[in-house]
Motif scaffolding. Structure first.
Motif, PDB file in Angstrom:
ATOM      1  N   GLN A 163       0.837  -1.217   0.000  1.00 22.65           N
ATOM      2  CA  GLN A 163       0.000   0.000   0.000  1.00 22.65           C
ATOM      3  C   GLN A 163       0.870   1.264   0.000  1.00 22.65           C
ATOM      4  N   LEU A 164       2.021   1.184   0.657  1.00 24.95           N
ATOM      5  CA  LEU A 164       2.905   2.364   0.697  1.00 24.95           C
ATOM      6  C   LEU A 164       3.420   2.749  -0.686  1.00 24.95           C
ATOM      7  N   LEU A 165       3.368   1.791  -1.642  1.00 25.69           N
ATOM      8  CA  LEU A 165       3.843   2.088  -3.001  1.00 25.69           C
ATOM      9  C   LEU A 165       2.808   2.870  -3.822  1.00 25.69           C
ATOM     10  N   ILE A 166       1.568   2.894  -3.328  1.00 21.18           N
ATOM     11  CA  ILE A 166       0.504   3.585  -4.087  1.00 21.18           C
ATOM     12  C   ILE A 166       0.807   5.076  -4.159  1.00 21.18           C
ATOM     13  N   ARG A 167       0.690   5.624  -5.375  1.00 21.46           N
ATOM     14  CA  ARG A 167       1.047   7.038  -5.552  1.00 21.46           C
ATOM     15  C   ARG A 167      -0.165   7.959  -5.552  1.00 21.46           C
ATOM     16  N   GLU A 168      -1.346   7.383  -5.611  1.00 22.17           N
ATOM     17  CA  GLU A 168      -2.533   8.239  -5.541  1.00 22.17           C
ATOM     18  C   GLU A 168      -2.886   8.462  -4.072  1.00 22.17           C
ATOM     19  N   VAL A 169      -2.954   9.744  -3.677  1.00 20.91           N
ATOM     20  CA  VAL A 169      -3.150  10.041  -2.252  1.00 20.91           C
ATOM     21  C   VAL A 169      -4.402  10.880  -2.023  1.00 20.91           C
ATOM     22  N   ASN A 170      -4.806  10.883  -0.766  1.00 19.88           N
ATOM     23  CA  ASN A 170      -5.997  11.622  -0.334  1.00 19.88           C
ATOM     24  C   ASN A 170      -5.627  13.082  -0.068  1.00 19.88           C
ATOM     25  N   SER A 171      -6.351  13.990  -0.680  1.00 20.38           N
ATOM     26  CA  SER A 171      -6.087  15.423  -0.465  1.00 20.38           C
ATOM     27  C   SER A 171      -6.595  15.890   0.890  1.00 20.38           C
ATOM     28  N   GLY A 172      -7.520  15.105   1.484  1.00 19.24           N
ATOM     29  CA  GLY A 172      -8.166  15.572   2.717  1.00 19.24           C
ATOM     30  C   GLY A 172      -9.409  16.386   2.426  1.00 19.24           C
ATOM     31  N   THR A 173      -9.776  16.509   1.145  1.00 22.08           N
ATOM     32  CA  THR A 173     -11.015  17.199   0.762  1.00 22.08           C
ATOM     33  C   THR A 173     -11.961  16.193   0.114  1.00 22.08           C
ATOM     34  N   TYR A 174     -13.224  16.260   0.500  1.00 24.34           N
ATOM     35  CA  TYR A 174     -14.208  15.261   0.043  1.00 24.34           C
ATOM     36  C   TYR A 174     -15.552  15.931  -0.156  1.00 24.34           C
ATOM     37  N   TRP A 175     -16.322  15.422  -1.112  1.00 24.95           N
ATOM     38  CA  TRP A 175     -17.746  15.711  -1.179  1.00 24.95           C
ATOM     39  C   TRP A 175     -18.492  14.508  -0.600  1.00 24.95           C
ATOM     40  N   PHE A 176     -19.430  14.772   0.292  1.00 20.60           N
ATOM     41  CA  PHE A 176     -20.294  13.710   0.815  1.00 20.60           C
ATOM     42  C   PHE A 176     -21.738  14.081   0.529  1.00 20.60           C
ATOM     43  N   LYS A 177     -22.591  13.071   0.387  1.00 20.93           N
ATOM     44  CA  LYS A 177     -24.019  13.339   0.551  1.00 20.93           C
ATOM     45  C   LYS A 177     -24.200  13.539   2.047  1.00 20.93           C
ATOM     46  N   THR A 178     -24.757  14.649   2.412  1.00 20.32           N
ATOM     47  CA  THR A 178     -24.791  15.024   3.826  1.00 20.32           C
ATOM     48  C   THR A 178     -25.447  13.930   4.679  1.00 20.32           C
ATOM     49  N   ASP A 179     -26.556  13.383   4.196  1.00 25.37           N
ATOM     50  CA  ASP A 179     -27.265  12.370   4.978  1.00 25.37           C
ATOM     51  C   ASP A 179     -26.412  11.107   5.155  1.00 25.37           C
ATOM     52  N   ASP A 180     -25.699  10.726   4.095  1.00 28.19           N
ATOM     53  CA  ASP A 180     -24.865   9.521   4.179  1.00 28.19           C
ATOM     54  C   ASP A 180     -23.715   9.727   5.167  1.00 28.19           C
ATOM     55  N   LEU A 181     -23.141  10.924   5.146  1.00 31.07           N
ATOM     56  CA  LEU A 181     -22.053  11.203   6.089  1.00 31.07           C
ATOM     57  C   LEU A 181     -22.578  11.111   7.524  1.00 31.07           C
ATOM     58  N   LEU A 182     -23.722  11.748   7.755  1.00 32.91           N
ATOM     59  CA  LEU A 182     -24.301  11.720   9.106  1.00 32.91           C
ATOM     60  C   LEU A 182     -24.565  10.289   9.569  1.00 32.91           C
ATOM     61  N   ALA A 183     -24.973   9.448   8.621  1.00 36.98           N
ATOM     62  CA  ALA A 183     -25.335   8.076   8.980  1.00 36.98           C
ATOM     63  C   ALA A 183     -24.128   7.253   9.425  1.00 36.98           C
ATOM     64  N   VAL A 184     -22.954   7.525   8.897  1.00 36.58           N
ATOM     65  CA  VAL A 184     -21.795   6.694   9.264  1.00 36.58           C
ATOM     66  C   VAL A 184     -20.868   7.343  10.295  1.00 36.58           C
ATOM     67  N   LEU A 185     -21.050   8.618  10.570  1.00 36.48           N
ATOM     68  CA  LEU A 185     -20.157   9.301  11.523  1.00 36.48           C
ATOM     69  C   LEU A 185     -20.101   8.560  12.863  1.00 36.48           C
ATOM     70  N   GLU A 186     -21.287   8.100  13.293  1.00 32.61           N
ATOM     71  CA  GLU A 186     -21.377   7.450  14.610  1.00 32.61           C
ATOM     72  C   GLU A 186     -20.643   6.125  14.642  1.00 32.61           C
ATOM     73  N   GLU A 187     -20.434   5.559  13.454  1.00 30.01           N
ATOM     74  CA  GLU A 187     -19.829   4.221  13.413  1.00 30.01           C
ATOM     75  C   GLU A 187     -18.306   4.251  13.395  1.00 30.01           C
ATOM     76  N   LEU A 188     -17.730   5.452  13.323  1.00 28.33           N
ATOM     77  CA  LEU A 188     -16.256   5.536  13.310  1.00 28.33           C
ATOM     78  C   LEU A 188     -15.707   5.058  14.651  1.00 28.33           C
ATOM     79  N   THR A 189     -14.571   4.386  14.587  1.00 25.83           N
ATOM     80  CA  THR A 189     -13.888   3.979  15.823  1.00 25.83           C
ATOM     81  C   THR A 189     -12.463   4.522  15.786  1.00 25.83           C
TER      82      THR A 189
END
Ligand code: UD1
Ligand code: CA
Length: 461
Positions: A163-189
């Protein structure tokens, strides 16, 4: 984009900056990184903004001046946790999309934000991650791809060798469907190498729920750059500086060399103007066409007309009209307005004053709190005595007046139209139109004085 909103993560402390300011207020081209991010959102027509504050929250609040909503993340427990703080805000935008972005990545631009939203909408994604391809992806979260899109994001510290060889990286910027984001926020650990709630884990969680996740790879990988310490901040300054100078060149602005030239993003310059070395332009500065600015000139929040020459000038919150010549070594302090065809020379300071058309203030003069008419001539060494230690007073000088060398104008005082003051005068009373004020002691010559002195001195030896 009525239903859409943006959440800017800005709770980071920036310890490595060794700054008393929170990291997001550290500046790139005299502009806080957070201001760059907000400007990009607004250019992308996102006006509903919520800033997640943490370290130095009071300073961030002061900077925002109540123009945007804020939520406080009092403990720094990861990017996912930061977004959780904005839950209430997100509920107000149910049914829309939310852009989550980092307050310390100033080059995320409106074009990228809008193109990513297009992809997000067209593909009907629950989340669309803005990514970039880097030759040296070290430090960033890596994008895991599969046939149908992306499979997740793995942080550097949690990644395996492949995985460390992967050159495509996350910018830290995302578009979410607001409802979908709200639905999974609680499930983060926080079950990961850093013990943090990772926002990036929302991608896998959404996929598990059968939702779609996509990526938009930015054309220019600079959009992901952030600053963690003074060195990277300086690098961002260099990148931004070059980009802005190139844009001015494309607009017809001339640079003999770009040495020591730093221009803030908010500055406008007309075609045919030349910027000479050592020139710093910042704030809401606007310069017209065919001017010569510099060398060694600093303008802040200053308007300059056309065909004006500013050589070794420092000007703050002032207005300089067209066909004016100022410098070298001239200081315009806030509230100065210099009308057209004026000439101001070396070692002159102007503060909170209007200098009328065609007036000349050639050397060694202080003009403070004054209203000066047209075609006035200031002799060398004129001082407006505007301050008695407690209060400031104004000096008025009419059109065509002639101020003799070394005149003190003790305010409040008025010199009439066409009036003269004799050299060396300390003027305390108004001078009527067309009059000559002489306010100095008469000269007396003591005949033979020096001869007698010389004789006495010679006797001593
Ligand atoms: C994050 C991403 C990583 C991505 C990188 C891009 C996660 C888990 N990782 O990593 O995949 O490549 O950004 O720069 O999201 N912040 C808060 N509160 C917190 C933690 C962070 O507001 O508790 C803010 C920071 O101020 C910053 C932003 O979130 O503006 C990103 O945080 P940072 O610690 O820099 O994330 P990275 O570990 O670099
Ligand atoms: Ca970072």
């Amino acid at each position: 984009m009525q239903d859409n909103c943006a959440v800017i993560l800005a709770a980071g402390d920036g310890k490595r900056m060794k700054s008393k300011k929170p990291k997001v207020l550290c500046e790139v081209l005299f502009t806080p990184m957070l201001a760059w991010v907000i400007a990009s959102c607004e250019q992308a027509e996102l006006t509903n903004l919520c800033v997640v504050t943490g370290n130095g929250a009071d300073q961030v609040e002061a900077f925002l001046e109540g123009n945007y909503r804020t939520v406080l993340q009092s403990e720094r427990r990861g990017t996912g946790h930061a977004v959780m703080m904005a839950r209430e805000y997100l509920r107000e935008f149910a049914g829309g999309n939310v852009l989550v972005l980092c307050g310390d990545a100033p080059f995320m631009d409106a074009g990228t934000i809008q193109s990513a939203l297009e992809v997000h909408t067209r593909q009907n994604n629950a989340v669309t991650v803005i990514t970039a391809e880097l030759d040296e992806p070290g430090g960033y979260g890596r994008i895991l791809r599969n046939d149908s899109g992306i499979a997740g994001i793995v942080e550097q510290k949690d990644a395996d060798e492949d995985q460390l060889l992967i050159r495509e990286v996350n910018s830290g910027t995302y578009w979410f469907k607001t409802d979908d984001l709200l639905a999974v926020l609680e499930e983060l650990t926080c079950d990961n190498a850093q013990g943090e709630y990772y926002l990036t884990d929302t991608v896998a969680l959404l996929l598990n729920k059968g939702k779609k996740a996509g990526a938009y790879c930015a054309d220019n990988s600079d959009v992901i750059l952030g600053a963690n310490d003074r060195k990277t901040l300086c690098e961002l300054n260099e990148i931004a500086r070059d980009r802005i100078l190139e844009a001015h060149m494309a607009n017809g602005v001339e640079f003999v060399t770009t040495d020591g030239v730093v221009i803030a993003p908010s500055v406008q310059i007309g075609a045919g103007t030349t910027i000479l070395p050592g020139t710093i332009l910042r704030g809401y500065t606007e310069i017209g066409e065919n001017c010569v600015i510099g060398p060694n000139t600093l303008l802040e929040d200053t308007f300059v007309g056309d065909d004006t020459v500013l050589n070794a000038v420092q000007a703050y919150q002032s207005k300089v009209h067209s066909q004016v010549k100022i410098g070298p070594f001239t200081h315009l302090r806030p509230g100065s307005e210099i009308k057209s065809h004026v000439k101001i020379g070396d070692f002159v300071e102007v503060k909170n004053s209007v200098i009328g058309e065609g007036t000349a203030v050639a050397h060694l003069t202080y003009v403070g709190d004054s209203d000066v008419g047209k075609n006035v001539n200031f002799g060398c060494g004129t001082v407006t005595v505007n301050y008695d230690g407690v209060n400031k007073f104004r000096t008025q000088i009419g059109d065509d007046a002639f101020i003799g060398c070394n005149t003190n104008l003790v305010a409040p005082v008025k010199v009439g139209n066409g009036a003269y003051t004799a050299a060396g005068s300390t003027v305390t009373k108004d001078v009527p139109d067309g009059a000559l004020a002489i306010a100095r002691s008469k000269q007396e010559n003591k005949e033979g004085f020096a001869e007698r002195k010389l004789r006495d001195r010679k006797k001593k030896v």
